[in-house]
Design a protein around this motif. Structure first.
Motif, PDB file in Angstrom:
ATOM      1  N   ARG A   1       0.844  -1.179   0.000  1.00 48.28           N
ATOM      2  CA  ARG A   1       0.000   0.000   0.000  1.00 48.28           C
ATOM      3  C   ARG A   1       0.886   1.238   0.000  1.00 48.28           C
ATOM      4  NH1 ARG A   1      -2.539   0.647   5.134  1.00 48.28           N
ATOM      5  NH2 ARG A   1      -2.218   2.862   5.230  1.00 48.28           N
ATOM      6  N   PRO A   2       0.619   2.185  -0.885  1.00 43.26           N
ATOM      7  CA  PRO A   2       1.470   3.384  -0.905  1.00 43.26           C
ATOM      8  C   PRO A   2       1.333   4.158   0.397  1.00 43.26           C
ATOM      9  CG  PRO A   2      -0.417   3.654  -2.383  1.00 43.26           C
ATOM     10  CD  PRO A   2      -0.452   2.256  -1.852  1.00 43.26           C
ATOM     11  N   LYS A   3       2.442   4.740   0.806  1.00 34.92           N
ATOM     12  CA  LYS A   3       2.443   5.526   2.049  1.00 34.92           C
ATOM     13  C   LYS A   3       1.573   6.761   1.882  1.00 34.92           C
ATOM     14  CE  LYS A   3       5.792   4.394   5.227  1.00 34.92           C
ATOM     15  NZ  LYS A   3       5.642   4.530   6.623  1.00 34.92           N
ATOM     16  N   ASP A   4       0.915   7.122   2.952  1.00 36.27           N
ATOM     17  CA  ASP A   4       0.121   8.342   2.990  1.00 36.27           C
ATOM     18  C   ASP A   4       1.069   9.527   2.788  1.00 36.27           C
ATOM     19  OD1 ASP A   4      -1.427  10.549   3.664  1.00 36.27           O
ATOM     20  OD2 ASP A   4      -2.053   9.774   5.606  1.00 36.27           O
ATOM     21  N   PRO A   5       0.765  10.436   1.854  1.00 38.57           N
ATOM     22  CA  PRO A   5       1.657  11.576   1.612  1.00 38.57           C
ATOM     23  C   PRO A   5       1.909  12.417   2.871  1.00 38.57           C
ATOM     24  CG  PRO A   5      -0.048  11.470  -0.077  1.00 38.57           C
ATOM     25  CD  PRO A   5      -0.372  10.429   0.945  1.00 38.57           C
ATOM     26  N   GLN A   6       0.931  12.498   3.762  1.00 38.58           N
ATOM     27  CA  GLN A   6       1.129  13.258   4.998  1.00 38.58           C
ATOM     28  C   GLN A   6       2.158  12.578   5.888  1.00 38.58           C
ATOM     29  OE1 GLN A   6      -0.404  16.453   5.632  1.00 38.58           O
ATOM     30  NE2 GLN A   6      -0.564  15.982   3.458  1.00 38.58           N
ATOM     31  N   VAL A   7       2.132  11.241   5.925  1.00 38.33           N
ATOM     32  CA  VAL A   7       3.109  10.500   6.724  1.00 38.33           C
ATOM     33  C   VAL A   7       4.509  10.679   6.127  1.00 38.33           C
ATOM     34  CG1 VAL A   7       3.832   8.182   7.455  1.00 38.33           C
ATOM     35  CG2 VAL A   7       1.419   8.846   7.597  1.00 38.33           C
ATOM     36  N   VAL A   8       4.602  10.646   4.800  1.00 43.69           N
ATOM     37  CA  VAL A   8       5.895  10.853   4.138  1.00 43.69           C
ATOM     38  C   VAL A   8       6.432  12.249   4.466  1.00 43.69           C
ATOM     39  CG1 VAL A   8       7.037  11.051   1.894  1.00 43.69           C
ATOM     40  CG2 VAL A   8       5.387   9.218   2.295  1.00 43.69           C
ATOM     41  N   LEU A   9       5.560  13.261   4.377  1.00 40.65           N
ATOM     42  CA  LEU A   9       5.969  14.636   4.683  1.00 40.65           C
ATOM     43  C   LEU A   9       6.373  14.764   6.149  1.00 40.65           C
ATOM     44  CD1 LEU A   9       6.344  17.603   3.941  1.00 40.65           C
ATOM     45  CD2 LEU A   9       3.875  17.919   4.259  1.00 40.65           C
ATOM     46  N   LEU A  10       5.566  14.223   7.052  1.00 39.14           N
ATOM     47  CA  LEU A  10       5.904  14.301   8.480  1.00 39.14           C
ATOM     48  C   LEU A  10       7.222  13.598   8.775  1.00 39.14           C
ATOM     49  CD1 LEU A  10       2.418  13.830  10.141  1.00 39.14           C
ATOM     50  CD2 LEU A  10       3.977  15.732  10.543  1.00 39.14           C
ATOM     51  N   THR A  11       7.445  12.465   8.145  1.00 41.55           N
ATOM     52  CA  THR A  11       8.699  11.736   8.359  1.00 41.55           C
ATOM     53  C   THR A  11       9.891  12.596   7.933  1.00 41.55           C
ATOM     54  OG1 THR A  11       7.579   9.623   8.044  1.00 41.55           O
ATOM     55  CG2 THR A  11       9.968   9.642   7.765  1.00 41.55           C
TER      56      THR A  11
ATOM     57  N   GLY B   1       0.495   4.233  15.036  1.00 41.18           N
ATOM     58  CA  GLY B   1       0.983   3.089  14.293  1.00 41.18           C
ATOM     59  C   GLY B   1       2.033   3.441  13.253  1.00 41.18           C
ATOM     60  N   GLU B   2       2.193   4.701  12.975  1.00 41.06           N
ATOM     61  CA  GLU B   2       3.224   5.151  12.030  1.00 41.06           C
ATOM     62  C   GLU B   2       4.376   5.702  12.844  1.00 41.06           C
ATOM     63  OE1 GLU B   2       3.278   4.902   8.787  1.00 41.06           O
ATOM     64  OE2 GLU B   2       1.209   4.349   8.400  1.00 41.06           O
ATOM     65  N   SER B   3       5.551   5.550  12.310  1.00 39.10           N
ATOM     66  CA  SER B   3       6.699   6.155  12.972  1.00 39.10           C
ATOM     67  C   SER B   3       7.695   6.575  11.911  1.00 39.10           C
ATOM     68  CB  SER B   3       7.360   5.181  13.950  1.00 39.10           C
ATOM     69  OG  SER B   3       7.910   4.099  13.250  1.00 39.10           O
ATOM     70  N   SER B   4       8.437   7.596  12.241  1.00 37.73           N
ATOM     71  CA  SER B   4       9.470   8.021  11.302  1.00 37.73           C
ATOM     72  C   SER B   4      10.637   7.061  11.449  1.00 37.73           C
ATOM     73  CB  SER B   4       9.911   9.454  11.589  1.00 37.73           C
ATOM     74  OG  SER B   4      10.475   9.538  12.871  1.00 37.73           O
ATOM     75  N   SER B   5      11.294   6.803  10.356  1.00 41.08           N
ATOM     76  CA  SER B   5      12.448   5.923  10.430  1.00 41.08           C
ATOM     77  C   SER B   5      13.572   6.653  11.146  1.00 41.08           C
ATOM     78  CB  SER B   5      12.883   5.489   9.033  1.00 41.08           C
ATOM     79  OG  SER B   5      13.019   6.613   8.207  1.00 41.08           O
ATOM     80  N   PRO B   6      14.300   5.946  11.989  1.00 40.49           N
ATOM     81  CA  PRO B   6      15.373   6.619  12.720  1.00 40.49           C
ATOM     82  C   PRO B   6      16.424   7.167  11.777  1.00 40.49           C
ATOM     83  CG  PRO B   6      15.532   4.248  12.977  1.00 40.49           C
ATOM     84  CD  PRO B   6      14.267   4.528  12.221  1.00 40.49           C
ATOM     85  N   SER B   7      16.847   8.382  12.050  1.00 40.03           N
ATOM     86  CA  SER B   7      17.872   8.977  11.198  1.00 40.03           C
ATOM     87  C   SER B   7      19.237   8.446  11.602  1.00 40.03           C
ATOM     88  CB  SER B   7      17.841  10.503  11.281  1.00 40.03           C
ATOM     89  OG  SER B   7      17.370  10.948  12.493  1.00 40.03           O
ATOM     90  N   PRO B   8      20.105   8.325  10.629  1.00 37.79           N
ATOM     91  CA  PRO B   8      21.438   7.813  10.951  1.00 37.79           C
ATOM     92  C   PRO B   8      22.175   8.786  11.859  1.00 37.79           C
ATOM     93  CG  PRO B   8      21.347   8.601   8.687  1.00 37.79           C
ATOM     94  CD  PRO B   8      19.956   8.692   9.245  1.00 37.79           C
ATOM     95  N   SER B   9      22.901   8.217  12.785  1.00 38.35           N
ATOM     96  CA  SER B   9      23.650   9.081  13.694  1.00 38.35           C
ATOM     97  C   SER B   9      24.859   9.637  12.958  1.00 38.35           C
ATOM     98  CB  SER B   9      24.090   8.300  14.928  1.00 38.35           C
ATOM     99  OG  SER B   9      24.855   7.199  14.536  1.00 38.35           O
ATOM    100  N   PRO B  10      25.236  10.867  13.295  1.00 38.27           N
ATOM    101  CA  PRO B  10      26.389  11.454  12.606  1.00 38.27           C
ATOM    102  C   PRO B  10      27.659  10.688  12.942  1.00 38.27           C
ATOM    103  CG  PRO B  10      25.616  12.894  14.380  1.00 38.27           C
ATOM    104  CD  PRO B  10      24.654  11.744  14.282  1.00 38.27           C
ATOM    105  N   THR B  11      28.621  10.784  12.063  1.00 37.05           N
ATOM    106  CA  THR B  11      29.883  10.103  12.318  1.00 37.05           C
ATOM    107  C   THR B  11      30.595  10.790  13.478  1.00 37.05           C
ATOM    108  OG1 THR B  11      31.065  11.513  10.767  1.00 37.05           O
ATOM    109  CG2 THR B  11      30.132   9.476   9.880  1.00 37.05           C
TER     110      THR B  11
END
Length: 164
Positions: free
Chosen positions: A38-48, A96-106
């Protein structure tokens, strides 16, 4: 048509048997294809993307604070406002939605201080992008984005008068 039992086979019986065979073979020989995701909700993509950008901005302020104790104190309120923006974006994320964790800086990037000019440029870029984001946002998110963009524009101006 004669059947082996000696009774004639009617056309109706023959068609019924053929249909039953087609139905059974259709049910068993059909390969099950996985359902398309199922395609992601555009609002969830924007919020992420907004959440990830705010996390990066907060990390940038942490690096800016490395330049000295006085500058760290001066940058504290800026970072607090970004943390409040982050919390507001997370609050709008559907359950039920969550943003994917951002990579930690080096380690080397995390240890190097960031100049006020770089912070100011980051604030300008963030504020400038809000209008485009509002065009694709729900009314509640668009209102929040307008407020956040105004805050970022003020940050860019205020960072111009700080000395670091």
């Amino acid at each position: 048509m004669e059947h082996t039992s000696g009774r004639p086979v009617t056309r109706r019986a023959l068609l019924g048997t053929a249909m039953a065979g087609l139905i059974v073979s259709g049910c068993t020989s059909r390969s099950e294809e996985p359902a398309a995701p199922r395609p992601k909700d555009p609002q969830v993509v924007l919020l992420t993307s907004l959440i990830e950008a705010k996390e990066q901005m907060i990390a940038l302020y942490d690096r800016g604070a490395l330049a000295g104790a006085d500058l760290a104190t001066a940058l504290g309120p800026f970072k607090q406002r970004h943390a409040a923006h982050l919390a507001a974006f997370k609050k709008l994320m559907p359950p039920g939605e969550s943003s994917s964790p951002s990579p930690s800086p080096t380690a080397s990037a995390a240890a190097s201080p960031v100049s006020l000019a770089k912070l100011r440029d980051a604030e300008r870029r963030a504020a400038a992008g809000r209008a485009k984001q509002m065009a694709h946002a729900s009314p509640a998110l668009a209102q929040l984005l307008a407020s956040v963009g105004a805050c970022e524009a003020v940050h860019a101006m205020a960072l111009g008068v700080l000395r670091g």
